[in-house]
Scaffold this motif. Structure first.
Motif, short mmCIF file in Angstrom:
data_model
loop_
_atom_site.label_atom_id
_atom_site.label_comp_id
_atom_site.label_asym_id
_atom_site.label_seq_id
_atom_site.Cartn_x
_atom_site.Cartn_y
_atom_site.Cartn_z
N MET A 26 27.53 37.01 45.23
CA MET A 26 28.18 37.37 46.67
C MET A 26 27.87 36.56 47.79
O MET A 26 26.68 35.84 47.66
N ASP A 27 28.77 36.68 48.92
CA ASP A 27 28.39 35.77 49.88
C ASP A 27 27.37 36.58 51.07
O ASP A 27 26.82 37.66 50.42
N ILE A 28 27.15 35.86 52.11
CA ILE A 28 26.17 36.37 53.08
C ILE A 28 26.22 37.94 53.43
O ILE A 28 25.35 38.70 53.47
N PHE A 29 27.70 38.09 53.84
CA PHE A 29 27.86 39.41 54.09
C PHE A 29 27.81 40.58 53.00
O PHE A 29 27.07 41.43 53.20
N GLY A 30 28.17 40.26 51.90
CA GLY A 30 27.77 41.12 50.66
C GLY A 30 26.29 41.25 50.53
O GLY A 30 25.76 42.40 50.31
N VAL A 31 25.52 40.12 50.72
CA VAL A 31 24.10 40.24 50.37
C VAL A 31 23.34 41.42 51.63
O VAL A 31 22.73 42.13 51.25
N SER A 32 23.80 41.24 52.84
CA SER A 32 23.51 41.93 53.72
C SER A 32 23.87 43.36 53.55
O SER A 32 22.99 44.53 53.76
N VAL A 33 24.86 43.73 53.23
CA VAL A 33 25.38 45.14 52.90
C VAL A 33 24.60 45.80 51.70
O VAL A 33 24.29 46.90 51.78
N ILE A 34 24.49 44.98 50.57
CA ILE A 34 23.92 45.41 49.38
C ILE A 34 22.30 45.82 49.81
O ILE A 34 21.54 46.88 49.49
#
Length: 205
Positions: A26-34
């Protein structure tokens, strides 16, 4: 003490979420959300089900910064995480127990009965990990590996029983917490798990 453990717990859970996101590229946004959902998802679900508004983390925006930051830091130190595996497991165990006890307390403060308090504790303890794994397209770890959800259940039952017996709150907290940690560490060390159900229709034809 529980507040400090809670902060450690959401940090550890956010990091576990970031690692799971990394396994799915996942990209940085995905990492942050998860990371955020893993750390605070269980408490959010609990508050919504119990009608406990406003949801806890909305009153503590610093938790948002903490969990997202922990997720982003994990990206930087991911190459070293295997060296911290045992510490990470201990922090995760502390998080499970702390979340469970906090969930029970929230339900009790709202006047709910013991069975609801038990469920509130379990939801707080395990649902962040369930959401993480579902979003990362994995069968939730809590249903597959060493005793985890069942330890949350046992801790909730122990804590509430001691509370009903009138035991000093701080002593109850210490006993329940220590018992939960010991059970989780033992489950990891000796690979304790519940019996597995395997359904294969061809076996009975």
């Amino acid at each position: 003490m529980l507040t400090y453990i809670y902060i450690l717990a959401i940090t550890a859970e956010a990091m576990s979420g970031a690692l799971a996101a990394g396994r799915r590229n996942m990209d940085i946004f995905g990492v942050s959300v998860i990371a955020f959902i893993t750390a605070l998802g269980g408490g959010t679900i609990r508050d919504m089900l119990l009608g406990h508004f406003p949801v806890s983390w909305t009153q503590h925006p610093e938790y948002i910064y903490l969990t997202v930051s922990a997720g982003l830091v994990t990206i930087v130190i991911a190459r070293f995480m295997h060296h911290l595996h045992r510490i990470f497991l201990l922090l995760d165990a502390m998080g499970l127990i702390a979340f469970t006890i906090i969930g029970c307390n929230v339900a009790l403060e709202l006047g709910y009965s013991t069975p609801i308090a038990v469920m509130a504790g379990m939801i707080t303890g395990i649902f962040g990990g369930i959401l993480r794994d579902v979003l990362c397209q994995r069968v939730p770890v809590v249903f597959r590996h060493e005793l985890y959800a069942s330890i949350s259940l046992l801790v909730a039952l122990l804590y509430l029983q001691l509370e009903q017996m009138g035991l000093n709150h701080d002593l109850n907290l210490a006993l329940s917490f220590a018992t939960g940690i010991l059970m989780r560490v033992a489950a990891i060390y000796w690979h304790w798990s519940l019996p597995v159900f395997r359904y294969a229709p061809g076996r009975w034809k």
